[in-house]
Write a protein that holds these residues in place. Structure first.
Motif, mmCIF file in Angstrom:
data_model
loop_
_atom_site.group_PDB
_atom_site.id
_atom_site.type_symbol
_atom_site.label_atom_id
_atom_site.label_comp_id
_atom_site.label_asym_id
_atom_site.label_seq_id
_atom_site.Cartn_x
_atom_site.Cartn_y
_atom_site.Cartn_z
ATOM 1 N N ILE A 1 0.781 -1.183 0.066
ATOM 2 C CA ILE A 1 0.001 0.087 -0.070
ATOM 3 C C ILE A 1 1.046 1.153 0.162
ATOM 4 C CG2 ILE A 1 -1.649 1.357 1.233
ATOM 5 C CD1 ILE A 1 -2.963 -1.188 2.287
ATOM 6 N N THR A 2 0.725 1.851 -1.039
ATOM 7 C CA THR A 2 1.716 3.117 -1.075
ATOM 8 C C THR A 2 0.920 4.425 -0.610
ATOM 9 O OG1 THR A 2 0.854 3.615 -3.379
ATOM 10 C CG2 THR A 2 3.045 2.321 -2.874
ATOM 11 N N SER A 3 -0.379 4.443 -0.325
ATOM 12 C CA SER A 3 -1.162 5.610 -0.153
ATOM 13 C C SER A 3 -2.559 5.291 0.263
ATOM 14 C CB SER A 3 -1.146 6.757 -1.333
ATOM 15 O OG SER A 3 -2.205 7.741 -0.821
ATOM 16 N N TYR A 4 -2.876 5.718 1.387
ATOM 17 C CA TYR A 4 -4.194 5.799 1.830
ATOM 18 C C TYR A 4 -4.919 7.289 2.072
ATOM 19 C CZ TYR A 4 -7.045 1.813 3.357
ATOM 20 O OH TYR A 4 -8.132 0.665 3.322
ATOM 21 N N ALA A 5 -5.847 7.726 1.318
ATOM 22 C CA ALA A 5 -6.240 9.246 1.364
ATOM 23 C C ALA A 5 -7.698 9.416 1.506
ATOM 24 C CB ALA A 5 -5.502 9.567 0.028
ATOM 25 N N VAL A 6 -7.888 10.731 1.930
ATOM 26 C CA VAL A 6 -9.322 11.094 1.794
ATOM 27 C C VAL A 6 -9.370 12.140 1.026
ATOM 28 C CG1 VAL A 6 -11.099 12.320 3.214
ATOM 29 C CG2 VAL A 6 -9.951 10.105 4.177
ATOM 30 N N PHE A 7 -10.349 12.271 0.211
ATOM 31 C CA PHE A 7 -10.642 13.581 -0.829
ATOM 32 C C PHE A 7 -11.863 14.152 -0.441
ATOM 33 C CE2 PHE A 7 -7.852 10.519 -3.044
ATOM 34 C CZ PHE A 7 -6.908 11.241 -3.436
ATOM 35 N N ASP A 8 -11.833 15.476 -0.550
ATOM 36 C CA ASP A 8 -13.363 16.077 -0.148
ATOM 37 C C ASP A 8 -13.982 16.278 -1.532
ATOM 38 O OD1 ASP A 8 -12.364 18.256 -1.939
ATOM 39 O OD2 ASP A 8 -11.831 19.610 -0.193
ATOM 40 N N SER A 9 -14.994 16.776 -1.876
ATOM 41 C CA SER A 9 -15.958 16.774 -2.606
ATOM 42 C C SER A 9 -15.334 17.336 -4.044
ATOM 43 C CB SER A 9 -17.346 17.239 -2.432
ATOM 44 O OG SER A 9 -17.313 18.632 -2.070
ATOM 45 N N SER A 10 -14.408 18.107 -3.708
ATOM 46 C CA SER A 10 -13.684 18.899 -4.742
ATOM 47 C C SER A 10 -12.411 18.154 -5.437
ATOM 48 C CB SER A 10 -13.356 20.394 -4.376
ATOM 49 O OG SER A 10 -14.280 21.165 -4.081
ATOM 50 N N GLY A 11 -12.226 16.984 -4.718
ATOM 51 C CA GLY A 11 -11.159 16.038 -5.272
ATOM 52 C C GLY A 11 -9.832 16.619 -4.705
ATOM 53 N N VAL A 12 -9.912 17.363 -3.567
ATOM 54 C CA VAL A 12 -8.548 17.871 -2.830
ATOM 55 C C VAL A 12 -8.225 16.486 -1.900
ATOM 56 C CG1 VAL A 12 -7.344 19.653 -1.534
ATOM 57 C CG2 VAL A 12 -9.056 20.133 -3.339
ATOM 58 N N ALA A 13 -6.927 16.274 -1.825
ATOM 59 C CA ALA A 13 -6.449 15.317 -0.893
ATOM 60 C C ALA A 13 -6.500 16.229 0.594
ATOM 61 C CB ALA A 13 -5.166 14.572 -1.392
ATOM 62 N N ASP B 1 0.883 -0.663 -4.930
ATOM 63 C CA ASP B 1 1.834 -1.088 -5.862
ATOM 64 C C ASP B 1 1.542 -2.321 -6.672
ATOM 65 O OD1 ASP B 1 4.234 -2.057 -7.140
ATOM 66 O OD2 ASP B 1 5.379 -1.203 -6.059
ATOM 67 N N SER B 2 1.366 -2.255 -7.896
ATOM 68 C CA SER B 2 0.729 -3.337 -8.581
ATOM 69 C C SER B 2 1.746 -4.581 -8.413
ATOM 70 C CB SER B 2 0.834 -2.795 -10.027
ATOM 71 O OG SER B 2 1.849 -2.833 -10.753
ATOM 72 N N GLU B 3 2.580 -4.536 -8.153
ATOM 73 C CA GLU B 3 3.505 -5.979 -7.768
ATOM 74 C C GLU B 3 2.582 -6.597 -6.859
ATOM 75 O OE1 GLU B 3 7.750 -5.228 -6.996
ATOM 76 O OE2 GLU B 3 7.991 -4.226 -8.624
ATOM 77 N N ILE B 4 1.722 -6.234 -6.009
ATOM 78 C CA ILE B 4 0.960 -7.236 -5.318
ATOM 79 C C ILE B 4 0.309 -8.126 -6.123
ATOM 80 C CG2 ILE B 4 -1.089 -5.822 -5.287
ATOM 81 C CD1 ILE B 4 -1.066 -6.675 -2.440
ATOM 82 N N LEU B 5 0.107 -8.387 -7.216
ATOM 83 C CA LEU B 5 -0.571 -9.023 -8.097
ATOM 84 C C LEU B 5 0.428 -10.296 -8.085
ATOM 85 C CD1 LEU B 5 -2.254 -6.781 -10.767
ATOM 86 C CD2 LEU B 5 -3.389 -7.494 -8.701
ATOM 87 N N GLN B 6 1.715 -9.819 -8.495
ATOM 88 C CA GLN B 6 2.585 -10.991 -8.555
ATOM 89 C C GLN B 6 2.980 -11.716 -7.341
ATOM 90 O OE1 GLN B 6 5.049 -11.175 -11.769
ATOM 91 N NE2 GLN B 6 6.130 -12.692 -10.857
ATOM 92 N N GLN B 7 2.832 -11.034 -6.407
ATOM 93 C CA GLN B 7 2.987 -11.829 -4.878
ATOM 94 C C GLN B 7 1.658 -12.530 -4.692
ATOM 95 O OE1 GLN B 7 1.321 -11.189 -1.639
ATOM 96 N NE2 GLN B 7 2.640 -12.370 -0.630
ATOM 97 N N ILE B 8 0.450 -12.356 -4.976
ATOM 98 C CA ILE B 8 -0.640 -12.995 -4.770
ATOM 99 C C ILE B 8 -0.521 -14.312 -5.744
ATOM 100 C CG2 ILE B 8 -3.038 -13.224 -5.167
ATOM 101 C CD1 ILE B 8 -3.274 -10.133 -4.392
ATOM 102 N N VAL B 9 -0.246 -14.159 -6.700
ATOM 103 C CA VAL B 9 -0.047 -15.273 -7.590
ATOM 104 C C VAL B 9 0.808 -16.308 -7.118
ATOM 105 C CG1 VAL B 9 0.517 -16.313 -9.968
ATOM 106 C CG2 VAL B 9 -0.857 -14.189 -9.766
ATOM 107 N N SER B 10 2.108 -15.811 -6.713
ATOM 108 C CA SER B 10 3.047 -16.666 -6.351
ATOM 109 C C SER B 10 2.936 -17.456 -4.959
ATOM 110 C CB SER B 10 4.553 -15.848 -5.839
ATOM 111 O OG SER B 10 4.309 -14.871 -4.652
ATOM 112 N N THR B 11 1.868 -17.000 -4.130
ATOM 113 C CA THR B 11 1.459 -17.754 -3.084
ATOM 114 C C THR B 11 0.470 -18.593 -3.213
ATOM 115 O OG1 THR B 11 -0.047 -15.861 -2.285
ATOM 116 C CG2 THR B 11 2.161 -15.818 -1.436
#
Length: 275
Positions: free
Chosen positions: A78-90, A156-166
Motif C-alpha cells: 500500500i503506497t497511499s491511503y487518502a481522503v478527498f473532499d467533494s472537490s477532489g482535494v486530498a 503497488d501493482s507488484e502485489i498481483l505477482q505476490q498473490i499469484v506466487s503464494t
C-alpha cells in the motif's frame, strides 16, 4: 497424445481458476473494506468541517491516525491511503507529499462519486509516482446520504505477482495475468515482461496508451512483446480451450516454443489468468 493434452488442459483450467479466485478475493476484500471504512465517523466529521477549519484540527489528526492504521494492513504494497473532499482535494493522505493535490479528474474519484459504489481500477501508471498502481475507492457520505468525498487506497501493482506466487507453484509452470488492454500484469517466469503489451504497437499506439496511463512512461525496455496469436487465443470466445504458443522471450527453438496453455477470466476484473 490427445489424452495427455486433455488431461493437462483440465489441470491447467483448475489451476488457473484457483489463481483467479485468489485475485478475485483480494479485489473483493478491498472493495468491501473500503465500503465500511468510508463510513467511519471521524472521516465524515472531518469532511463536514468548513475547509478553513480542517488544518490543525483534532479530527484531522485522528483521521491521519486512522489512515496510517489502514495502511498497516499491507505496508509493503500500500503506497497511499487518502481522503478527498467533494472537490477532489486530498485533505489527508499517508503519502504526505500528496496532501493538497487535486485529483478531481481521476477515474477512481469520478467513479466513486458518480456511481455511489466502491470501485477498482485497471493497473495504471501513477501520475504522481510513475509506478504502476492499482486503485480502490469508495464514496464517503453523511448519514442522510449527501456525498462528502472519496476514500482511496493505492497499491503497488507488484502485489498481483505476490498473490499469484503464494497460490501457485510456478517452479513447474508459468502463470500470466493479462489486462483488458492486452498488457501483461504478471509473468512469473520473467518479471521484466510485466507491463508490456502482448501485441505489437506502433509509436502512436504507445503514446496513446501512455497518455491513458495504461503503459509506463519512459522506459529502456520495449513496450510490447510479440507472442504470436496470444491475444487471439485468450479472446472471450476461446476461453477454456487449450492452445499452444511461445510465452518466453528468449526461447527460439521449436521444442521450447510449443508450450501448452489454458486461460480463465476473473470475476471482479475483466482480466485473464493464463497457465
Amino acid at each position: 497424445q490427445a489424452a495427455l493434452i486433455n488431461a493437462a488442459s483440465q489441470s491447467q483450467v483448475a489451476s488457473a481458476a484457483q489463481v483467479a479466485a485468489s485475485l478475485d478475493a483480494f479485489v473483493q476484500n478491498n472493495l468491501d473494506a473500503l465500503r465500511t471504512e468510508a463510513q467511519i465517523g471521524d472521516i465524515i466529521e472531518l469532511l463536514e468541517l468548513p475547509p478553513n477549519q480542517r488544518a490543525g484540527s483534532e479530527v484531522l489528526e485522528s483521521t491521519n491516525d486512522i489512515l496510517s492504521a489502514f495502511k498497516q494492513k499491507n505496508p509493503v504494497y500500500i503506497t497511499s491511503y487518502a481522503v478527498f473532499d467533494s472537490s477532489g482535494v486530498a485533505i489527508a493522505d499517508t503519502a504526505v507529499d500528496e496532501v493538497g493535490l487535486v485529483k478531481l479528474e481521476r477515474e477512481y474519484f469520478k467513479q466513486a462519486r458518480d456511481t455511489g459504489l466502491p470501485y477498482v481500477s485497471e493497473v495504471l501508471a501513477s501520475p504522481v509516482t510513475g509506478d504502476m498502481s492499482l486503485y480502490f475507492s469508495a464514496p464517503i457520505r453523511n448519514p442522510v446520504g449527501d456525498f462528502l468525498g472519496v476514500l482511496r487506497v493505492r497499491y503497488d501493482s507488484e502485489i498481483l505477482q505476490q498473490i499469484v506466487s503464494t497460490h501457485f507453484d510456478y517452479e513447474t509452470g508459468l502463470v500470466m495475468v493479462v489486462s483488458t488492454d492486452n498488457v501483461l500484469l504478471v509473468h512469473t517466469a520473467d518479471t521484466d515482461l510485466a507491463y508490456r503489451s502482448i501485441v505489437p504497437l506502433n509509436a502512436d499506439q504507445i503514446a496513446a496508451m501512455q497518455q491513458a496511463l495504461i503503459l509506463p512512461g519512459e522506459s529502456e525496455d520495449p513496450y510490447f512483446i510479440d507472442f504470436a496469436d496470444f491475444a487471439a487465443n485468450i479472446a472471450p470466445e476461446k476461453l477454456g480451450q487449450v492452445f499452444f504458443g511461445e510465452f518466453h522471450e528468449q526461447h527460439t527453438d521449436e521444442a521450447t516454443s510449443r508450450e501448452q496453455a489454458n486461460a480463465v477470466r476473473m470475476d471482479t476484473r475483466p482480466w485473464v489468468v493464463v497457465i
